[in-house]
Design an enzyme around this catalytic site. Structure first.
Site, short mmCIF file in Angstrom:
data_model
loop_
_atom_site.label_atom_id
_atom_site.label_comp_id
_atom_site.label_asym_id
_atom_site.label_seq_id
_atom_site.Cartn_x
_atom_site.Cartn_y
_atom_site.Cartn_z
CD GLU A 1 -2.70 1.30 2.49
OE1 GLU A 1 -3.65 2.12 2.47
OE2 GLU A 1 -2.46 0.54 3.44
CD GLU B 1 -6.97 2.23 6.69
OE1 GLU B 1 -6.49 1.21 7.22
OE2 GLU B 1 -6.31 3.01 5.98
CD GLU C 1 -0.95 8.62 6.69
OE1 GLU C 1 -0.92 7.41 6.98
OE2 GLU C 1 -1.98 9.20 6.32
#
Length: 279
Positions: A143, A237, A149
């Site tokens: 991913e 998500e 991040e």
């Protein structure tokens, strides 16, 4: 056409049994579980899933500084691989299809050494966990995360290059439209380039709320997913717009992420399926 699942991460500290019941109530086919196997007994989880007529779809891996695949500390790299093996064991015990993989700790945005060395460490771990997953009937989904991040794999083209270099049939790419809304020029085109490598999908709007609550146009995205012949899970998500995401969720500070978004997410995508003539 698609199989739908919902990530229980957003439910915070709520008992897993309540989350499974909610997901089943709104017509999902599966439940996406958080990769913390020590917290749950697989037998109990299977019983809850069977009780509500849903199955385990996937396990999301949570990469902390102690689970950093490209740490300069070899003990941490080994711990990351052991953690991933535990997630594969958990997925296999539940009958889930996919475990997610990202090679850095979440929110780690600067490398600890040169990129080539970190890339090599990541490839080494990916090959090892893919071989382990293959033996257990599970696939590993690489991913890309956005630049705020991580730094090593941010875009689909990087994930494609990584998966192709690792060269395992158990290893594929994952598309998360929230991250892609920050990093891709054209989300649908990136999905088409990924093609047969796509093994898992997270749909979330530009603000990481349920699709339809931000400004992402999901019509070309859903069409692209269908056009490449994707047969995996469509998952959601979703996370609140907060610096302290976990504090908000654990403190029940985002009630819209419970019933309202669980219901709205699947309804939005199913409506698009119908409008696009996919069902």
């Amino acid at each position: 056409m698609f199989r739908y699942t919902y990530n229980t991460l957003v439910y915070g500290r709520e008992p897993l049994s309540e989350g499974i019941a909610r997901i089943a109530k709104y017509g999902y086919d599966g439940v996406e579980l958080v990769g913390e196997p020590a917290r749950h007994d697989p037998g109990e989880v299977r019983r809850e899933l069977a009780k509500h007529g849903v199955r385990a779809s996937s396990v999301i891996s949570v990469f902390t500084p102690e689970r950093d695949v490209v740490s300069t500390d070899s003990a941490i790299r080994r711990n990351a691989l052991d953690y991933l093996r535990g997630n594969v064991d958990y997925a296999a015990a539940l009958g889930a299809d996919v475990v997610t993989f990202t090679p850095t700790a979440c929110m780690k945005i600067t490398p600890g050494t040169d990129r080539e060395r970190e890339w090599a460490w990541a490839i080494e771990t990916a090959r090892a966990i893919a071989a382990y997953a293959d033996d257990h009937g599970v696939r590993i989904a690489v991913e890309p995360w956005n630049r705020y991040e991580t730094y090593l794999i941010n875009r689909m083209d990087q994930a494609i290059a990584f998966v192709d270099e690792a060269g395992s049939p158990a290893l594929g790419c994952m598309a998360d439209t929230f991250h892609m809304s920050l990093e891709e020029r054209d989300i649908a085109a990136a999905i088409r380039r990924c093609g047969h490598r796509l093994v898992h999908v997270h749909l979330a709007d530009s603000n990481r709320a349920a699709p339809g609550y931000g400004h992402t146009d999901f019509r070309p995205i859903v069409q692209a997913i269908a056009d490449i012949g994707y047969t995996g899970w469509i998952s959601y998500e979703l996370l609140p717009a907060a610096g302290d995401v976990w504090g908000v969720l654990s403190g029940a500070g985002a009630p819209e992420f419970l019933d309202p978004y669980t219901e709205a997410a699947i309804a939005h995508t199913k409506k698009l399926e119908t409008e696009l003539g996919l069902v």
